[in-house]
Scaffold this motif. Structure first.
Motif, PDB file in Angstrom:
ATOM      1  N   TYR A 134      35.848  43.698  44.538  1.00  0.00           N
ATOM      2  CA  TYR A 134      35.862  42.580  43.597  1.00  0.00           C
ATOM      3  C   TYR A 134      37.025  42.723  42.614  1.00  0.00           C
TER       4      TYR A 134
ATOM      5  N   VAL B  40      39.912  44.274  43.126  1.00  0.00           N
ATOM      6  CA  VAL B  40      41.176  43.961  43.793  1.00  0.00           C
ATOM      7  C   VAL B  40      41.368  42.450  43.846  1.00  0.00           C
ATOM      8  N   THR B  41      40.261  41.756  44.081  1.00  0.00           N
ATOM      9  CA  THR B  41      40.321  40.299  44.224  1.00  0.00           C
ATOM     10  C   THR B  41      40.495  39.604  42.874  1.00  0.00           C
ATOM     11  N   PHE B  42      39.771  40.050  41.880  1.00  0.00           N
ATOM     12  CA  PHE B  42      39.804  39.423  40.549  1.00  0.00           C
ATOM     13  C   PHE B  42      40.150  40.476  39.494  1.00  0.00           C
TER      14      PHE B  42
END
Lengths: 509, 509
Positions: free
Chosen positions: A246, A248-250
């Motif tokens: 999560y 890495v994504t956000f």
């Protein structure tokens, strides 16, 4: 929209039509008898939707065909022809005046649109009063409402009542209410090990070579577990993988849901490790969320841990990371948070906001008060179900401190009460006693929003309505605003109205 | 329909997409943990609407544009492109299997459609059980529901649960549910004297010269008051006028609402006079209605008066005129009616049916049970919030008397349990004890309604669903069907599933 009515409104409409009374001038009022949730106040809501439906009020050819199939076969054709011509060009709202047949037909539609809207707005206002002005409140009742539209109403009217945001995307899209949401347990449960994390690399905020975030988080996890004195082997690796993935994504919006496994031994160390890894790359985590257990107690423990990390790793902002909670939050939960003290910054409320279990319906009614210039009165075995006859004005009386202290109903033809003058009134529930009051200011509550089939005033935006509601609540005296055993807010009638009521009662008895 | 989701489902979808896991095969289950209203049974409802929404599931260009505005600005364009291509061609329901991202996205939509539907259907079934099979039950909650759609859901699922008809015209038009309704107090209050009645003449049913109905009813009123020994001058003339007017309009469907003024001294004599006048012309009144006071007691008094009139005026059918009641009817009201005895033939239920105040939400949840072939488990501080891992089959076990006595969850790969064979099971809530049961018959509960983006079986009509629900309730043993302190209905897991659960618990702890 026209067929939003109970069938008896149509049978009565036919009755009025056959009697040639369908165009008799009539007036009805929509009101409730008791404030919801044993409180002394209620927010009225639903005007805009009511106006939208009034404007669109028509019987289509398909509606008329259906009505033909359910009304008795002896019903005359000319009545159906008449229905097809109906519109609301002669009716205003919430005091509704117009031809008898139309005033009658609108009953259920208006009740349906105002009842739940006002109930849930009031419920939301109570949560806001309990939470205080600083805690963020999020509505998340979509899955517990009476279907998609019920949920949209809940989002809209909770916002009006003082909530800050909703989880419901459609409510955001349609009404512009801020939407919020991060991750659920299912996301965390869908990971079992760090090997599953894809992509793995994250560049520092300020630029530079990308870094392997799983490796960085793992190294931070060792340090965190040491500081927190919790065993590294008790930390769930799937949860760590989910957090890293999560993050890495956000990277700018990382929030940890802490209670999929064990908060103290797994969720919290994993969150701190990932948030500290992000910090090393220049990013700030935006919060943690808890969805089970003793929320107030855990929030204090979590705050303690966050502060420890802030000190030990010299990351001052870490101590103030917002803590959000959910899990069947009720008024009672908020009272417990206050009583026990807590470190909670944001509260998500679903079921107990949208279904209003303390009182799941407001009980608004809609009653004829005048037909052909004659006041109507309903006298029944239940004294409480009596109505107040005649077309009225309503005034809100304020005291010297600016608090409203009484709502006063007067006949339309009476002169408006004057500020600073003594008034003789009779309070509902104690009608036999005359009382005198002297208002410092007098506010007339009626405004004409709908006339000649058109909305006459520009309607305020949702945000303006929300601000107006908060201002009104702030004006209330503390004795009326308190949620438990408040001082009852008196609604009264003038001497002249009282005289009319007494006369009619004597006539009819 | 696609944006019917909470925002976190979208943020998680992006997380899965960025991790390249969005197409991982996943399975989720929708279930509740505790039967509603402290009962041992629940009716599941909402499948048809769920399927309709699954079939229509798409993100439009406008939806995608809105999502772009609420997701973090770093969200990659390619994700939005991917969203625009999504459909549900790879997902079934209520056990939901398909690509992880889609399975995740469907959570709130399915919960929203199933939760309230099942709750209100179950609530309606409880009213039906209390009322017995012969009393007519009418749903009239439009004005108390969460807006127009909530009301439509209430009408539809109350019908499925065993109600006979609704007041909501739109529900009748859309779903073919029988609609009923006659007059309200407002109609009666809009009359003050017999002079207002227009038209006044009614022809006898068998043909012949029209008769002045106000005059005929007035003459009957004198005779009725004499027989009932009630003073003629206490009878309200407006009420009489309203009844006569309604009778001229609906001579074959005349029903009297008795409690606008005084039931005994006005409503009842007026009704009898008008109904006897109609009778003289060959028409039969269809009923009376009461909306206040002690309904059971009054129904007995009314029946007595109707029988007296039947005898004295030699009109035998008069003694059996149906008596309908309404006014905040709850389960408790129905229990009181049974206890005290009553002469009630039809009951209208609004608020307490549609808002389900005993428990305003069902609490269904939707949990991932398997991803990429690995079972998922949620372990939290709340033991009750644990999930049962793995993709499953569910069997209903029946005893020799044909009653279902247990629902059994097994792993999908296990062979189906055999009728007549001993099974070792672990009951939820007592997982540590192994128990043996021998079912007389075994019923598999799963059917595939949706596959490859299409509904695979023709859906039953609303009436068929209603009959199926009543049959299922009749199959229940009395100990499970009783509404108060029923014998809990056990839900169990097989030994193999229990072994998997235990292993996973040890791994994760």
């Amino acid at each position: 929209m026209a067929p939003l009515a109970d069938l008896y409104q149509l049978t009565m409409a036919y009755g009025h039509w056959r009697a040639g009374r369908h165009r008799a001038p009539a007036a009805a009022e929509l009101f409730f008898r008791r404030g919801p949730f044993r409180g002394a106040f209620a927010l009225g809501a639903g005007l805009a939707e009511g106006l939208r439906c009034l404007r669109a009020f028509r019987f289509s050819a398909a509606d008329v065909a259906y009505l033909r199939s359910v009304l008795p076969s002896t019903t005359e054709d000319a009545f159906f022809d008449y229905l097809a011509t109906l519109d609301t060009s002669e009716v205003p709202f919430l005091q509704v005046k117009g031809p008898l047949l139309v005033v009658q037909l609108l009953e259920t539609m208006l009740l349906c649109l105002v009842n739940y809207a006002s109930l849930v707005a009031t419920n939301a206002a109570r949560f806001r009063l309990l939470a205080g002005p600083d805690v963020k409140l999020m509505e998340m009742g979509l899955r517990r409402a009476q279907g998609p539209d019920g949920a949209l109403s809940a989002s809209k009217y909770s916002y009006i009542g003082g909530f800050d945001c909703t989880s419901n995307i459609l409510a955001g899209k349609l009404y512009g209410i801020p939407v919020r949401g991060t991750i659920a347990h299912s996301f965390i449960m869908s990971f079992t090990s760090l090997e599953e994390v894809q992509p793995r690399e994250l560049s520092p905020l300020a630029g530079g070579d990308p870094v392997d975030l799983p490796a960085l988080a793992s190294s931070w996890l060792g340090r965190v577990c040491e500081v927190l004195q919790t065993p590294l082997e008790k930390v769930n690796q799937g949860e760590l993988a989910a957090f890293v993935s999560y993050a890495v994504t956000f990277p700018r919006d990382f929030q940890g849901l802490l209670d999929t496994y064990c908060v103290r031994r797994s969720g919290l160390p994993n969150f701190c490790a990932v948030a500290l890894a992000l910090h090393q790359l220049g990013y700030r985590a935006i919060g943690v969320r808890l969805d089970s257990g003793d929320l107030a107690q855990q929030s204090k423990e979590i705050r303690q841990v966050l502060r420890t990390c802030a000190d030990r790793f010299q990351v001052p902002w870490f101590g103030t990371i917002p803590i959000a909670v959910s899990n069947d939050i009720s008024e009672q939960s908020l009272e417990e948070f206050s009583r026990e003290g807590s470190e909670i910054d944001m509260i998500g409320v679903g079921t107990n906001l949208v279904t209003c279990p303390l009182q799941p319906s407001l009980g608004c009614v809609y009653k004829l008060v005048e037909v052909n210039g004659s006041p109507c009165l309903k006298l029944t075995e239940d004294e409480e179900k009596m109505t107040i006859p005649g077309t009225k004005m309503i005034y809100r009386l304020h005291d010297a401190a600016g608090h409203p202290f009484m709502d006063l109903m007067a006949l339309e033809k009476e002169p408006s009460p004057c500020a600073g003058q003594e008034l003789v009134v009779h309070v509902l529930g104690h009608l036999d006693e005359a009382r005198t009051v002297v208002p410092t200011t007098v506010e007339s509550l009626h405004r004409t929003y709908f006339r000649d089939g058109q909305v006459r005033e520009p309607l305020p935006s949702l945000l303006e309505v929300r601000n107006h509601a908060q201002m009104s609540l702030n004006l209330l005296s503390p004795a009326h605003r308190q949620l438990h055993e408040p001082q009852p807010y008196p609604v009264a009638i003038t001497e002249q109205l009282h005289r009319l009521l007494t006369e009619l009662q004597q006539d009819r008895r």
